[in-house]
Design a protein around this motif. Sequence first.
Motif, mmCIF file in Angstrom:
data_model
loop_
_atom_site.group_PDB
_atom_site.id
_atom_site.type_symbol
_atom_site.label_atom_id
_atom_site.label_comp_id
_atom_site.label_asym_id
_atom_site.label_seq_id
_atom_site.Cartn_x
_atom_site.Cartn_y
_atom_site.Cartn_z
ATOM 1 N N ASP A 86 3.244 30.884 -21.289
ATOM 2 C CA ASP A 86 4.697 29.654 -20.606
ATOM 3 C C ASP A 86 3.141 29.255 -20.001
ATOM 4 O OD1 ASP A 86 6.607 29.925 -22.568
ATOM 5 O OD2 ASP A 86 6.447 32.308 -21.172
ATOM 6 N N VAL A 87 3.102 30.074 -18.544
ATOM 7 C CA VAL A 87 1.808 29.230 -17.670
ATOM 8 C C VAL A 87 0.600 29.612 -17.271
ATOM 9 C CG1 VAL A 87 2.145 29.080 -15.214
ATOM 10 C CG2 VAL A 87 4.247 29.504 -16.774
ATOM 11 N N LEU A 88 -0.136 29.107 -16.843
ATOM 12 C CA LEU A 88 -1.368 29.575 -16.463
ATOM 13 C C LEU A 88 -1.406 29.138 -15.142
ATOM 14 C CD1 LEU A 88 -4.832 29.834 -17.109
ATOM 15 C CD2 LEU A 88 -4.817 27.124 -17.249
ATOM 16 N N SER A 89 -2.511 30.054 -14.868
ATOM 17 C CA SER A 89 -2.784 29.995 -12.995
ATOM 18 C C SER A 89 -3.740 31.372 -12.827
ATOM 19 C CB SER A 89 -1.534 31.244 -12.127
ATOM 20 O OG SER A 89 -1.845 31.638 -11.022
ATOM 21 N N MET A 90 -4.659 31.004 -10.953
ATOM 22 C CA MET A 90 -5.347 31.472 -10.802
ATOM 23 C C MET A 90 -5.348 31.482 -9.709
ATOM 24 S SD MET A 90 -8.343 28.538 -12.369
ATOM 25 C CE MET A 90 -7.597 28.859 -14.019
ATOM 26 N N SER A 101 -11.788 37.074 -17.115
ATOM 27 C CA SER A 101 -11.119 38.626 -17.160
ATOM 28 C C SER A 101 -9.890 37.924 -16.503
ATOM 29 C CB SER A 101 -11.630 39.460 -16.319
ATOM 30 O OG SER A 101 -11.619 39.927 -14.918
ATOM 31 N N TYR A 102 -8.685 38.405 -17.248
ATOM 32 C CA TYR A 102 -7.079 38.148 -17.461
ATOM 33 C C TYR A 102 -5.778 39.232 -17.346
ATOM 34 C CZ TYR A 102 -10.244 34.282 -19.586
ATOM 35 O OH TYR A 102 -10.582 33.060 -20.091
ATOM 36 N N ASP A 103 -4.898 38.690 -16.126
ATOM 37 C CA ASP A 103 -3.798 39.852 -16.848
ATOM 38 C C ASP A 103 -2.831 38.690 -17.412
ATOM 39 O OD1 ASP A 103 -5.161 41.924 -15.411
ATOM 40 O OD2 ASP A 103 -4.229 41.179 -13.699
ATOM 41 N N MET A 104 -2.058 39.288 -18.256
ATOM 42 C CA MET A 104 -0.307 38.757 -18.253
ATOM 43 C C MET A 104 0.258 39.257 -17.812
ATOM 44 S SD MET A 104 -0.745 36.691 -20.953
ATOM 45 C CE MET A 104 0.635 36.386 -21.553
ATOM 46 N N ILE A 105 1.433 38.415 -16.760
ATOM 47 C CA ILE A 105 1.937 39.230 -15.981
ATOM 48 C C ILE A 105 3.570 38.265 -16.410
ATOM 49 C CG2 ILE A 105 1.049 39.890 -14.326
ATOM 50 C CD1 ILE A 105 2.112 37.214 -12.780
ATOM 51 N N GLU A 106 4.557 38.623 -16.416
ATOM 52 C CA GLU A 106 5.430 38.416 -15.937
ATOM 53 C C GLU A 106 6.348 37.584 -15.304
ATOM 54 O OE1 GLU A 106 7.239 37.199 -18.928
ATOM 55 O OE2 GLU A 106 5.135 38.743 -20.381
ATOM 56 N N VAL A 107 7.011 36.696 -15.012
ATOM 57 C CA VAL A 107 7.852 35.868 -13.840
ATOM 58 C C VAL A 107 8.843 35.753 -13.743
ATOM 59 C CG1 VAL A 107 5.790 36.425 -12.315
ATOM 60 C CG2 VAL A 107 6.786 33.886 -13.375
ATOM 61 N N THR A 108 9.716 35.936 -13.117
ATOM 62 C CA THR A 108 11.561 35.012 -13.409
ATOM 63 C C THR A 108 11.858 33.736 -12.140
ATOM 64 O OG1 THR A 108 12.300 36.885 -14.616
ATOM 65 C CG2 THR A 108 13.436 35.974 -14.228
ATOM 66 N N PRO A 109 10.981 32.599 -12.262
ATOM 67 C CA PRO A 109 11.200 32.024 -11.168
ATOM 68 C C PRO A 109 12.797 31.190 -11.136
ATOM 69 C CG PRO A 109 9.967 30.753 -12.660
ATOM 70 C CD PRO A 109 10.300 31.718 -13.242
ATOM 71 N N GLY A 110 13.065 31.031 -9.382
ATOM 72 C CA GLY A 110 14.539 29.992 -9.890
ATOM 73 C C GLY A 110 13.872 29.117 -9.865
ATOM 74 N N ARG A 165 15.008 31.854 -16.632
ATOM 75 C CA ARG A 165 14.782 32.080 -17.691
ATOM 76 C C ARG A 165 12.971 32.936 -17.115
ATOM 77 N NH1 ARG A 165 10.480 29.367 -20.892
ATOM 78 N NH2 ARG A 165 10.118 27.598 -20.224
ATOM 79 N N GLN A 166 12.590 33.967 -17.634
ATOM 80 C CA GLN A 166 11.064 34.231 -17.821
ATOM 81 C C GLN A 166 10.227 33.449 -18.282
ATOM 82 O OE1 GLN A 166 10.706 38.699 -19.958
ATOM 83 N NE2 GLN A 166 10.315 39.433 -17.857
ATOM 84 N N ALA A 181 8.210 24.234 -9.104
ATOM 85 C CA ALA A 181 6.782 24.163 -9.237
ATOM 86 C C ALA A 181 6.766 25.376 -8.536
ATOM 87 C CB ALA A 181 6.457 23.199 -8.861
ATOM 88 N N HIS A 182 7.117 25.296 -6.648
ATOM 89 C CA HIS A 182 6.810 26.098 -5.849
ATOM 90 C C HIS A 182 7.567 27.309 -5.975
ATOM 91 C CE1 HIS A 182 4.950 22.902 -3.383
ATOM 92 N NE2 HIS A 182 6.470 22.198 -3.936
ATOM 93 N N SER A 183 8.933 27.314 -6.442
ATOM 94 C CA SER A 183 9.341 28.717 -6.960
ATOM 95 C C SER A 183 8.335 29.354 -7.764
ATOM 96 C CB SER A 183 10.776 28.991 -7.698
ATOM 97 O OG SER A 183 11.002 29.926 -7.557
ATOM 98 N N LEU A 184 7.665 28.556 -8.739
ATOM 99 C CA LEU A 184 6.949 29.344 -9.765
ATOM 100 C C LEU A 184 5.522 30.375 -9.410
ATOM 101 C CD1 LEU A 184 6.078 30.459 -12.943
ATOM 102 C CD2 LEU A 184 5.481 27.359 -13.330
ATOM 103 N N GLY A 185 4.825 29.444 -8.060
ATOM 104 C CA GLY A 185 3.622 29.758 -7.805
ATOM 105 C C GLY A 185 4.037 30.967 -6.684
ATOM 106 N N LEU A 186 5.396 30.931 -6.056
ATOM 107 C CA LEU A 186 5.138 32.194 -4.752
ATOM 108 C C LEU A 186 5.511 33.570 -5.952
ATOM 109 C CD1 LEU A 186 6.632 32.320 -2.008
ATOM 110 C CD2 LEU A 186 8.760 32.150 -2.635
ATOM 111 N N GLU A 187 6.905 32.913 -6.770
ATOM 112 C CA GLU A 187 7.423 34.073 -7.723
ATOM 113 C C GLU A 187 5.360 34.913 -8.030
ATOM 114 O OE1 GLU A 187 9.972 36.303 -8.227
ATOM 115 O OE2 GLU A 187 10.785 35.052 -6.964
ATOM 116 N N ILE A 188 4.923 34.318 -8.603
ATOM 117 C CA ILE A 188 3.448 34.754 -9.100
ATOM 118 C C ILE A 188 2.662 34.909 -8.139
ATOM 119 C CG2 ILE A 188 1.019 33.909 -9.711
ATOM 120 C CD1 ILE A 188 2.542 31.319 -11.212
ATOM 121 N N ALA A 189 2.516 34.870 -6.692
ATOM 122 C CA ALA A 189 2.349 35.607 -5.541
ATOM 123 C C ALA A 189 2.616 36.529 -4.999
ATOM 124 C CB ALA A 189 2.497 34.237 -4.514
#
Length: 235
Positions: free
Chosen positions: A127-131, A75-84, A91-92, A167-175
Motif C-alpha cells: 500500500d505504501v512505499l517508504s525509505m 534490500s527491503y522490509d515489509m511491515i504493517e502499520v495502522t495510522p490514524g 485500516r492496516q 500523511a503525518h500520522s502515517l509517517g509517525l507510525e512508520i517511524a
Amino acid sequence: MKTKDVRVAIAGTRAAEVLPADPRSIDHGLLKSLARSTRNGFGTDISDESVKEHVMGSNILQLLKVEGAPVGFASYDMIEVTPGNGVGRERQLSVLYLRGIVVEKEHQGRGFFKEALSQAIGQNSPDVLSMRTQNPLIYMATKRLVGRMYPNGGVYPSVTLGHNEHAHSLGLEIAKRLGMRRYEDSEFREQRTYETALNDTVPRVDEETERLFSSLRINRNRGDSIVIVSLLRPG
C-alpha cells in the motif's frame, strides 16, 4: 519471504540485471564483495557489519549485477502499520520499506534504482512505499517513479494522502514501527540516522529539490535523513 525466480534485464543495457535473492543464502565471499561495492558506491568507509545487517537482516533482497558480477544490492522490509487519519477510521496498511540500495559508481545512472524499486513494488503489492535518505538524487528518482509523496515542499496538501490517510500520522507510525527515536513528524525528518554523511559528495539536483532539502534543514554531516512516504494504493 519467498522470492520469485525471475531475471529482469534493464532496458537498453543487456548486461545489467536485477535479480531477487534469499538473504539467508548469502555466503561470506559474496558479502565481502557487496561490502566493497558499497564502499565504492558511497565513497565512504562503511563497515562490513553494516552491510551484513542491511543484506542478511532484510525480508527482501535484490542483487544488482553487470555481466554476471555483483555491483550492488537493494534490500527491503515489509511491515504493517495502522495510522490514524483524523476522522475516526483506521485500516492496516502494508509498507515496503527500502532499507538500502547501492551501486558501484561506474554503474550509477544505468537505471538500477528504478528497475529495482519497480520490481519490488510489482512483486509485493504494498500500500505504501517508504525509505530514509539524505541523498537528493534518491528523492528525485523516487518522485519520478511514484509521483505524489511526502515530504513535498507544499506541492500537495499535507492533510491527506488520499482516502483520509493522514500523511503525518502515517509517517509517525512508520517511524515508531522502525524504532526511529529522533523522528520529527512535522518535517518528515530524522536526526542522526547515520553516524555521518553516507556519500562523499553532494549531488547536483534541480532547484525545487534543493529548496526542499534546505527548508528541512538536513544536516548531512550530522547524519540526518528525510523519511519518504508514498501511498501507492489509495483505494
